[in-house]
Design an enzyme around this catalytic site. Structure first.
Site, PDB file in Angstrom:
ATOM      1  N   LYS A   1       0.744  -1.122   0.086  1.00 57.82           N
ATOM      2  CA  LYS A   1      -0.002   0.032  -0.025  1.00 57.82           C
ATOM      3  C   LYS A   1       0.919   1.216   0.042  1.00 57.82           C
ATOM      4  O   LYS A   1       0.469   2.263  -0.258  1.00 57.82           O
ATOM      5  CB  LYS A   1      -1.057   0.050   1.094  1.00 57.82           C
ATOM      6  CG  LYS A   1      -0.477  -0.010   2.483  1.00 57.82           C
ATOM      7  CD  LYS A   1      -1.459   0.126   3.691  1.00 57.82           C
ATOM      8  CE  LYS A   1      -0.973  -0.008   5.141  1.00 57.82           C
ATOM      9  NZ  LYS A   1      -0.282   1.089   5.360  1.00 57.82           N
ATOM     10  N   ASP A   2       2.078   1.113   0.228  1.00 57.05           N
ATOM     11  CA  ASP A   2       2.988   2.159   0.331  1.00 57.05           C
ATOM     12  C   ASP A   2       3.564   2.296  -1.033  1.00 57.05           C
ATOM     13  O   ASP A   2       4.477   3.575  -1.203  1.00 57.05           O
ATOM     14  CB  ASP A   2       4.254   2.189   1.491  1.00 57.05           C
ATOM     15  CG  ASP A   2       3.671   2.107   2.763  1.00 57.05           C
ATOM     16  OD1 ASP A   2       2.620   2.611   2.832  1.00 57.05           O
ATOM     17  OD2 ASP A   2       4.325   1.683   3.809  1.00 57.05           O
TER      18      ASP A   2
ATOM     19  N   ARG B   1      -8.276   8.386   3.662  1.00 57.73           N
ATOM     20  CA  ARG B   1      -9.434   7.368   3.313  1.00 57.73           C
ATOM     21  C   ARG B   1     -10.065   6.914   4.684  1.00 57.73           C
ATOM     22  O   ARG B   1     -11.416   7.080   4.614  1.00 57.73           O
ATOM     23  CB  ARG B   1      -8.778   5.928   2.736  1.00 57.73           C
ATOM     24  CG  ARG B   1      -9.829   4.712   2.634  1.00 57.73           C
ATOM     25  CD  ARG B   1      -9.149   3.527   2.151  1.00 57.73           C
ATOM     26  NE  ARG B   1      -8.165   3.351   3.291  1.00 57.73           N
ATOM     27  CZ  ARG B   1      -8.221   2.702   4.404  1.00 57.73           C
ATOM     28  NH1 ARG B   1      -9.507   2.323   4.690  1.00 57.73           N
ATOM     29  NH2 ARG B   1      -7.472   2.333   5.191  1.00 57.73           N
ATOM     30  N   ARG B   2      -9.368   6.416   5.828  1.00 56.54           N
ATOM     31  CA  ARG B   2      -9.844   6.281   6.983  1.00 56.54           C
ATOM     32  C   ARG B   2     -10.734   7.446   7.535  1.00 56.54           C
ATOM     33  O   ARG B   2     -12.052   7.488   8.060  1.00 56.54           O
ATOM     34  CB  ARG B   2      -9.124   5.802   7.992  1.00 56.54           C
ATOM     35  CG  ARG B   2      -8.325   4.384   7.783  1.00 56.54           C
ATOM     36  CD  ARG B   2      -7.342   4.151   8.548  1.00 56.54           C
ATOM     37  NE  ARG B   2      -6.781   2.791   8.127  1.00 56.54           N
ATOM     38  CZ  ARG B   2      -5.388   2.329   8.482  1.00 56.54           C
ATOM     39  NH1 ARG B   2      -4.632   3.289   8.804  1.00 56.54           N
ATOM     40  NH2 ARG B   2      -5.047   1.399   8.077  1.00 56.54           N
TER      41      ARG B   2
ATOM     42  N   ARG C   1       1.013  10.043  13.680  1.00 61.55           N
ATOM     43  CA  ARG C   1       2.196   9.698  12.799  1.00 61.55           C
ATOM     44  C   ARG C   1       2.711   8.728  13.877  1.00 61.55           C
ATOM     45  O   ARG C   1       2.853   8.684  14.864  1.00 61.55           O
ATOM     46  CB  ARG C   1       2.837  10.835  12.242  1.00 61.55           C
ATOM     47  CG  ARG C   1       2.052  11.830  11.193  1.00 61.55           C
ATOM     48  CD  ARG C   1       1.942  10.991  10.018  1.00 61.55           C
ATOM     49  NE  ARG C   1       3.104  10.144   9.618  1.00 61.55           N
ATOM     50  CZ  ARG C   1       4.313  10.822   8.953  1.00 61.55           C
ATOM     51  NH1 ARG C   1       4.171  12.034   8.695  1.00 61.55           N
ATOM     52  NH2 ARG C   1       5.318   9.797   8.776  1.00 61.55           N
TER      53      ARG C   1
ATOM     54  N   ARG D   1       2.651   4.829  17.440  1.00 59.23           N
ATOM     55  CA  ARG D   1       1.240   5.479  17.639  1.00 59.23           C
ATOM     56  C   ARG D   1       0.484   4.819  18.703  1.00 59.23           C
ATOM     57  O   ARG D   1      -0.550   5.388  19.393  1.00 59.23           O
ATOM     58  CB  ARG D   1       0.505   5.213  16.164  1.00 59.23           C
ATOM     59  CG  ARG D   1       0.848   5.780  15.169  1.00 59.23           C
ATOM     60  CD  ARG D   1       0.234   5.429  13.868  1.00 59.23           C
ATOM     61  NE  ARG D   1       0.800   4.544  13.086  1.00 59.23           N
ATOM     62  CZ  ARG D   1       0.500   3.730  12.028  1.00 59.23           C
ATOM     63  NH1 ARG D   1      -0.658   4.035  11.701  1.00 59.23           N
ATOM     64  NH2 ARG D   1       1.209   2.856  11.363  1.00 59.23           N
TER      65      ARG D   1
ATOM     66  N   CYS E   1      -1.808   8.905  -1.290  1.00 57.81           N
ATOM     67  CA  CYS E   1      -2.130   9.418  -0.012  1.00 57.81           C
ATOM     68  C   CYS E   1      -2.759  10.674   0.350  1.00 57.81           C
ATOM     69  O   CYS E   1      -3.274  11.132   1.431  1.00 57.81           O
ATOM     70  CB  CYS E   1      -0.886   9.561   0.895  1.00 57.81           C
ATOM     71  SG  CYS E   1       0.539  10.653   0.457  1.00 57.81           S
TER      72      CYS E   1
END
Length: 375
Positions: free
Chosen positions: A113-114, A168-169, A186, A192, A287
């Protein structure tokens, strides 16, 4: 911001310079390759992923030795800026790209996903490993963990603060839970979680999160599944493009590495992520934009399904589209071509429904939203 853009520009210039070294690298006798240097970010989760690839390589090729080379990327070094504010793509990959092109590592392992949908010149996607779980998970603060009434997002009091680094979230959460507040958080997974567990110690400047929204597979890989309070349904909330999948990249000129890694592809996963990434590319996403997907591949029926959502940052508008293609073979040739076409089809359908207008607004809108105060 200027300094950050300068750093990104300098990295881009480095990569262009390193690309000129490919001819020299290609002239090496890489058929004698016995040591595979695996490039990775140096976070705990990234190291798990690199060791996972190392283990698979060892099982498949017992004559090949491996060495893991960890490093920090721009996204690891700058933990204050929201991911959406970075001016360039590949904030978690460019340093690894440079190491590959310089010949300092032979392959690089990424959370897929990155990985940008278009790779740097001279690099190729060698394989995609079997996907882990794809859902997002809710991790509640300790102050709620033992509550008899609070055990999910739906039971959190109005005004509760959710932490996430993904637009997105953020958009999907505000659409489904408009009374909650979403703030940026972050850092790597452990960082986190520390921010969630920190009660503020009397410092009013610190954000006191009620819950974090994290990738379920990351928590599982770091043996933190016990922290999960709720798993979010993908059919309702979607997930990030390529979430849960691992990608291995190498130099396009390195025919031996390409050959070794090609055999490690998990075809159903690669078909699904190819369709998802094609949709993202069609919408020119990354992103900076809130795009959610979900997909499925039925190998016995040769059937590939893809659904995509685009949601406004305040959660008030959403468009969605879904398509299923039959006759998609489990192959790295025709199958990938058909998966790519499916992504384009769903992406174009989203555009026709108004996705572009939402995305244009998202690219030029400040990335912090809070629920309006009730009168």
């Amino acid at each position: 911001l200027v300094a950050k853009e300068r750093k990104a520009s300098e990295t881009d210039e480095q990569i262009k310079k390193f690309s000129s070294n490919l001819a020299a690298l290609a002239s090496k006798d890489e058929n004698k390759l016995k040591l595979v240097r695996i490039g990775t970010r140096d976070s705990e989760l990234a190291m798990w992923q690199a060791k996972h690839v190392e283990s698979i390589l060892g099982e498949a090729y017992n004559h090949v030795s491996t060495k893991i080379v960890g490093m920090k990327t721009l996204g690891d070094k700058d933990l204050k800026s929201a991911l959406s504010t970075f001016s360039n793509k590949g904030v978690f990959t460019k340093e690894l790209d440079a190491a590959l092109l310089l010949g300092e590592v032979d392959i690089a392992v990424h959370s897929m996903k990155d990985l940008p949908t278009t790779l740097e010149s001279g690099l190729g996607l060698a394989c995609v490993l079997e996907r882990g779980t794809i859902e997002d998970a809710v991790v509640l603060s300790a102050k709620h963990k033992n509550s008899s009434t609070i055990n999910s997002l739906a039971t959190l009091p109005a005004g509760s603060v959710l932490g996430t680094s993904a637009l997105r979230r953020r958009a999907v959460l505000l659409r489904n839970f408009p009374d909650l507040v979403v703030k940026d958080v972050r850092g790597n997974l452990q960082t986190r979680l520390r921010k969630l567990d920190d009660d503020g110690d009397g410092n009013e400047d610190k954000i006191k999160y009620d819950a974090l929204i994290l990738a379920r597979t990351g928590l599982q890989r770091c043996k933190l599944e016990h922290r999960i309070s709720e798993v979010l349904d993908c059919d309702k909330y979607g997930h990030a493009v390529s979430q849960g999948a691992l990608a291995v990249v190498c130099r396009s000129s390195d025919s031996l590495a390409m050959q070794l890694l090609r055999r490690l592809n998990h075809i159903p996963t690669r078909l699904r992520v190819t369709a998802e990434r094609s949709l993202l590319r069609t919408l020119e996403g990354g992103c900076k934009v809130p795009i959610a997907v979900t997909s499925a591949y039925n190998e016995s029926k040769s059937q590939l399904r893809l659904k995509g959502w685009v949601v406004s940052l305040d959660g008030k508008r959403m468009v969605e589209a879904e398509e299923t293609h039959d006759g998609v073979p489990p192959s790295l040739e025709l199958g990938l071509q058909m998966a790519d076409k499916l992504g384009v089809t769903v992406g174009e359908a989203l555009k026709k429904k108004g996705a572009e207008a939402i995305l244009i607004e998202c690219r030029g809108t400040p990335q912090t939203f809070e629920a309006p105060s009730k009168k």
